[in-house]
Design an enzyme around this catalytic site. Sequence first.
Site: not given
Lengths: 101, 163
Positions: B73-76
Site C-alpha cells: 500500500v504505497p502512499h503519500g
Amino acid sequence: MSFKAITPMPTAEREVIIANSLGLHARPAMQFVDLASTFSSRVIVQKQCGECYEVDGKSVMQMITLEAGVGTKLKIRADGEDADAAVRQLAELVENKFGEE
Amino acid sequence: MGSSKDVKFCDFVVKEAIIPELEARDRAGVIREMIDSLAKAGAIEADLVEDLCSEVTKREMKGTTGFGKGVAVPHGKHPRLQKMVAVVGRSSSGVDFAALDKQPVYSFFLLLSPVSDPERHLAAMNVIFSNLQVDMFRKFLRQSDTKQKIWELLEEVDQSSRV
C-alpha cells in the site's frame, strides 16, 4: 514424576494516548511493531470504542486497523517473561510521539 | 474492526484508474504507472504527477509498505491534493517490492491524501488493511483480471460492511 509449582506468566499493561498529530499511521505502526518484536512477550493493543477491539502488537497490518488518530486512548498489554520492559518501552515510544510532532 | 464505518472503498478508489495488469516490473515503475493512471482518469492534476511520484517513492524507501502476504500500500500526502484518491493495481507475475516477507507483491493499493485530514487517511488505511487481511479478499483480488471485476469486488465489500 515430580510436581512443579506453576508460576503465573508475568503480565503488564498500560494506557497511553496517541499524541502525534498524524496519529498511528503506517510509519509509527512499523516502529511500534519493530520494537514489540524485540520482546518475547505476546503484545496486544486494545482500543475502546463501544465494543473493545484488540490487535496483535507485532502485526503492522493489524496495528493500522486500530485507526488511532491523535487523542485516541489505547491499552498496551504484554504477556511473557519480559512483559514489564515491553510495555514500558512501547508506552514511551507512543508518548514520545514516535519522534514526530 | 476499528471505527471507519463512514469511509468506503467507493469513496476514494477511482474506478477508471484501476489497472488490472500492471506493465511495470519494479517498485518505482509500479508507483509511477499507478499515479499516471490517476492523472489520466482526471483524479489528480497532471502537473502533480512528478511531485507525487517522488513523494511516494521517498516514503517507500524509508520503509516498505509491502507488509507481506503479496500486498503493498504505497502512499503519500501533498498539500495541493483536494481530496483523497486511491487506485488498485494488479500484477499477475508479481513485483519485487522489497516486502517484509521478501515475497513478490501481486496486489497494490496506492493512496494519495491531502495533508489537511490525517483522520480520513487513517480511516482509508483501516478499510484497506482490514480487507487485505482477509484471505478470501486477497485471493479474489489476485484473481480479478479486469477493471470491472476488481470494482465489483470492492463494491461487494462496501455493501457487506454497511450496517
